[in-house]
Design a protein around this motif. Structure first.
Motif, PDB file in Angstrom:
ATOM      1  N   UNK A 112       0.788  -1.376   0.007  1.00 43.66           N
ATOM      2  CA  UNK A 112      -0.135   0.004  -0.078  1.00 43.66           C
ATOM      3  C   UNK A 112       0.880   1.149   0.166  1.00 43.66           C
ATOM      4  N   UNK A 113       0.729   2.147  -1.032  1.00 35.28           N
ATOM      5  CA  UNK A 113       1.658   3.341  -1.211  1.00 35.28           C
ATOM      6  C   UNK A 113       0.656   4.425  -0.298  1.00 35.28           C
ATOM      7  N   UNK A 114       1.594   5.368   0.121  1.00 36.41           N
ATOM      8  CA  UNK A 114       1.192   6.598   0.898  1.00 36.41           C
ATOM      9  C   UNK A 114       1.940   7.799   0.561  1.00 36.41           C
ATOM     10  N   UNK A 115       0.968   8.750   0.382  1.00 31.74           N
ATOM     11  CA  UNK A 115       1.458  10.195   0.355  1.00 31.74           C
ATOM     12  C   UNK A 115       0.810  11.014   1.320  1.00 31.74           C
ATOM     13  N   UNK A 116       1.413  11.967   1.980  1.00 33.66           N
ATOM     14  CA  UNK A 116       1.024  12.919   3.007  1.00 33.66           C
ATOM     15  C   UNK A 116       1.016  14.341   2.372  1.00 33.66           C
ATOM     16  N   UNK A 117       0.820  15.224   3.334  1.00 34.31           N
ATOM     17  CA  UNK A 117       0.563  16.605   2.870  1.00 34.31           C
ATOM     18  C   UNK A 117       1.501  17.508   3.988  1.00 34.31           C
ATOM     19  N   UNK A 118       2.100  18.455   3.586  1.00 31.05           N
ATOM     20  CA  UNK A 118       2.932  19.179   4.710  1.00 31.05           C
ATOM     21  C   UNK A 118       4.159  19.464   4.128  1.00 31.05           C
ATOM     22  N   UNK A 129      10.646   6.679   3.700  1.00 31.39           N
ATOM     23  CA  UNK A 129      10.673   8.116   3.843  1.00 31.39           C
ATOM     24  C   UNK A 129       9.289   8.438   2.938  1.00 31.39           C
ATOM     25  N   UNK A 130       8.716   9.481   3.650  1.00 33.50           N
ATOM     26  CA  UNK A 130       7.400   9.864   3.143  1.00 33.50           C
ATOM     27  C   UNK A 130       7.242  10.874   2.206  1.00 33.50           C
ATOM     28  N   UNK A 131       6.563  10.131   0.970  1.00 34.81           N
ATOM     29  CA  UNK A 131       6.051  11.239  -0.104  1.00 34.81           C
ATOM     30  C   UNK A 131       5.101  12.095   0.230  1.00 34.81           C
ATOM     31  N   UNK A 132       5.170  13.431  -0.012  1.00 35.41           N
ATOM     32  CA  UNK A 132       4.510  14.405   0.611  1.00 35.41           C
ATOM     33  C   UNK A 132       4.132  15.482  -0.473  1.00 35.41           C
ATOM     34  N   UNK A 133       3.177  16.320  -0.183  1.00 36.50           N
ATOM     35  CA  UNK A 133       2.910  17.660  -0.823  1.00 36.50           C
ATOM     36  C   UNK A 133       3.355  18.749  -0.228  1.00 36.50           C
TER      37      UNK A 133
END
Length: 182
Positions: A112-118, A129-133
């Motif tokens: 399961x892939x995850x993308x955050x925001x901040x 490591x978190x992929x993020x916006x």
């Protein structure tokens, strides 16, 4: 002064679509948070543009805390075992979602892939490591000061609305490094 939440979530969702995900979850903030609807619209628009049906049971509201991301991801894994990716409306909920995935013995970015925001300062050091916006926090602060100085001097502000762009920061949690040819 705000960031373009709708465009940011659109970009994250479109990134997952480009990686061939079709069962993409969205963990939103509570309904009463000002930008919640904009983020939902960005997700819905990305799906629509890719001719993927919007499925209401793939959208859930968290509480903007790590625990909310954890609980939301557990809900998805129990009720939507076909989910392959999730866009989270902030990095704390994304970290909680990653914890829930790992607690099930699954691999973030592969199962399961995850993308955050901040793009909080420590998310590049999460595992994975978190992929993020990324929100341009320093630019927001600079523009806010520019807006407030004339107001403090009794002058009307030159701008009353500022919408700043976001940037997708690709790291390991989105799984793009697992794609063929990468």
């Amino acid at each position: 002064i705000d960031v373009d939440s709708q465009a940011g979530i659109y970009t994250a969702t479109a990134h997952f679509i480009a990686l061939h995900h079709r069962q993409i979850g969205l963990i939103l903030p509570p309904v009463d948070v000002a930008y919640t609807e904009y983020r939902r619209r960005g997700y819905a628009q990305a799906l629509q543009d890719a001719a993927i049906d919007y499925q209401p049971d793939l959208v859930i509201h968290g509480d903007l805390r790590r625990s909310g991301g954890f609980e939301s991801m557990v809900h998805f894994m129990e009720h939507r075992p076909d989910i392959t990716a999730v866009v989270c409306s902030n990095d704390l909920m994304a970290m909680g979602a990653m914890q829930a995935i790992q607690a099930r013995g699954l691999v973030v970015g592969r199962d399961i892939a995850v993308i955050g925001f901040d793009d909080l300062p420590d998310v590049e050091y999460t595992h994975p490591s978190l992929t993020t916006v990324r929100q341009p926090i320093y630019e927001i602060g600079r523009r806010l000061v520019e807006l407030l100085i004339p107001i403090a001097q009794g002058q009307p502000p030159q701008e009353t609305q500022v919408l700043l762009p976001t940037e997708l920061i690709i790291r390991e949690s989105c799984g793009s490094h697992n794609q063929k040819g990468d």
